[in-house]
Design a protein around this motif. Structure first.
Motif, short mmCIF file in Angstrom:
data_model
loop_
_atom_site.label_atom_id
_atom_site.label_comp_id
_atom_site.label_asym_id
_atom_site.label_seq_id
_atom_site.Cartn_x
_atom_site.Cartn_y
_atom_site.Cartn_z
N GLN A 1 0.84 -1.19 0.00
CA GLN A 1 0.00 0.00 0.00
C GLN A 1 0.87 1.25 0.00
O GLN A 1 1.79 1.38 0.81
N GLN B 1 0.99 4.73 1.12
CA GLN B 1 0.28 5.47 2.17
C GLN B 1 0.89 6.86 2.29
O GLN B 1 1.95 7.04 2.88
N GLU C 1 0.18 10.31 3.81
CA GLU C 1 -0.70 10.95 4.78
C GLU C 1 -0.99 12.40 4.41
O GLU C 1 -2.06 12.92 4.71
#
Length: 381
Positions: free
Chosen positions: A124, A126, A128
């Protein structure tokens, strides 16, 4: 006299005993193989550890972008300035410009914050935070470019979780330009669908939010919903009027036969000071689209009452339109033109160079053949 020396018959036994004391050659092979594998594993672990340490350095992001510049396909360029950060958690880029054959993207003051571990553990990406202070997009018209091929699927090799924020956006295509601001939202991909949530966006005199869901594989079902609040002004009004905007697009994107339907409305928001005349303001729009056809717009029906186009689109003129508009494709399937029937009244006429429409009444039947408009019947006052 008796001979005490060993007889020849005893020598094979001694040779056999000697042979048994020699180590087998296969044992040597397996020991060397095990030692080699252990050395290889140790080398790989050392390389991985070195790469992990290097990725955590404050220059790793800059080095990676320099490498990306060399591996871009022909016709594409990437320029960056003021890069600082690691591959473990992100960093900052003062200026970035990517340019392709017909598209250029320039971003200022980029802040990135991500987690690298989920990429190895869960496949994944990711991110933020992706914060861009200013984003400029310039698109060059390509009249000779062949139409895009219909999609059948839109799959990514990894799942994605991305939070984004853009303070100022400028998009330009030829003479057309659009400015927007305060964009913030989240994008996600889980292997089976794409999800987009726009928490806020400022465009012209409106504030909007949106949700979109797209199936990754055929039939690629699409559902987009938009909500907004628009501040508009009616002729002779003493204060702005707030209106609620809603739109929804549903359908499929896969294949040449893909079809989409659009429903949109604009209605005044009741307030203590809202008059009966102001409550009559509004607009309804219904459209059918064929996204991969030579003429994507299949049918449009619009009904408007005291509609100010400038409140919806930054470059549009200020208007107060009442009436109807119908648009449908040419009956000849070989043509990509439109036929338009318009009956409009404009209660806020004015000069074009002052962002107004120079008519108070328009009744027309028009035809667009893909290159120019024809007006077999028109009444303009």
């Amino acid at each position: 006299m008796t001979d005490s020396s060993p007889t020849p018959a005893s020598r094979p036994d001694e040779a056999s005993a000697t042979a048994k004391t020699l180590p087998p050659r296969k044992g040597h092979f397996w020991r060397w193989l095990a030692a080699g594998l252990l050395a290889l594993v140790a080398l790989l672990l050392l390389a991985a550890g070195t790469a992990w340490v290097w990725a955590g350095r404050d220059t790793a992001l800059s080095s990676t972008l320099e490498l990306a510049q060399r591996w871009l396909p022909a016709g594409q360029t990437l320029e960056v300035r003021g890069v600082r950060g690691s591959l473990h958690q992100g960093g900052q880029i003062a200026w970035l410009r990517w340019q392709g054959p017909a598209l250029a993207v320039e971003a200022h003051d980029i802040a990135l914050r991500w987690q690298l571990a989920p990429l190895w553990q869960q496949r994944q990406v990711q991110i933020e935070q992706l914060h861009i202070a200013r984003l400029d997009i310039s698109q060059t018209p390509e009249p000779d470019k062949p139409p895009p091929q219909p999609l059948q699927q839109l799959l990514l090799p990894v799942s994605v979780a991305l939070g984004f924020q853009v303070d100022q956006i400028s998009w330009r295509k030829g003479p057309t330009s659009v400015q927007a601001s305060a964009l913030a939202g989240h994008y996600g991909y889980d292997g089976s669908s794409h999800q987009l949530k726009v928490e806020r966006l400022s465009l012209a005199q409106g504030q909007y939010s949106a949700q979109a869901h797209l199936q990754a594989q055929a039939p690629m079902a699409l559902d987009v919903q938009v909500q907004g609040q628009v501040q508009t002004t009616l002729p002779k009004a003493t204060q702005p009027l707030l209106a609620q905007a809603q739109a929804r697009m549903q359908g499929t994107l896969a294949g040449a036969g893909a079809r989409l339907s659009l429903q949109a409305s604009l209605r005044p928001q009741a307030q203590d000071s809202t008059t009966a005349a102001e409550m009559m303001m509004g607009a309804e729009l219904a459209a059918q689209l064929a996204p991969w056809a030579a003429q994507p717009l299949q049918q449009v029906q619009a009904d408007v009452r005291a509609l100010n186009l400038a409140a919806l689109w930054p470059q549009a003129p200020a208007t107060a339109l009442h009436g109807q508009l119908q648009l449908h494709p040419d009956s000849d399937p070989n043509n990509v033109g439109w036929k338009v029937d318009v009956q409009l009244r404009n209660d806020a006429p004015g000069p074009w160079d002052r962002q107004h429409l120079p008519f108070s009444q328009l009744n027309a039947q028009a035809h667009y053949d893909g290159q120019q408009w024809h007006l077999p019947q028109a009444l303009l006052q």
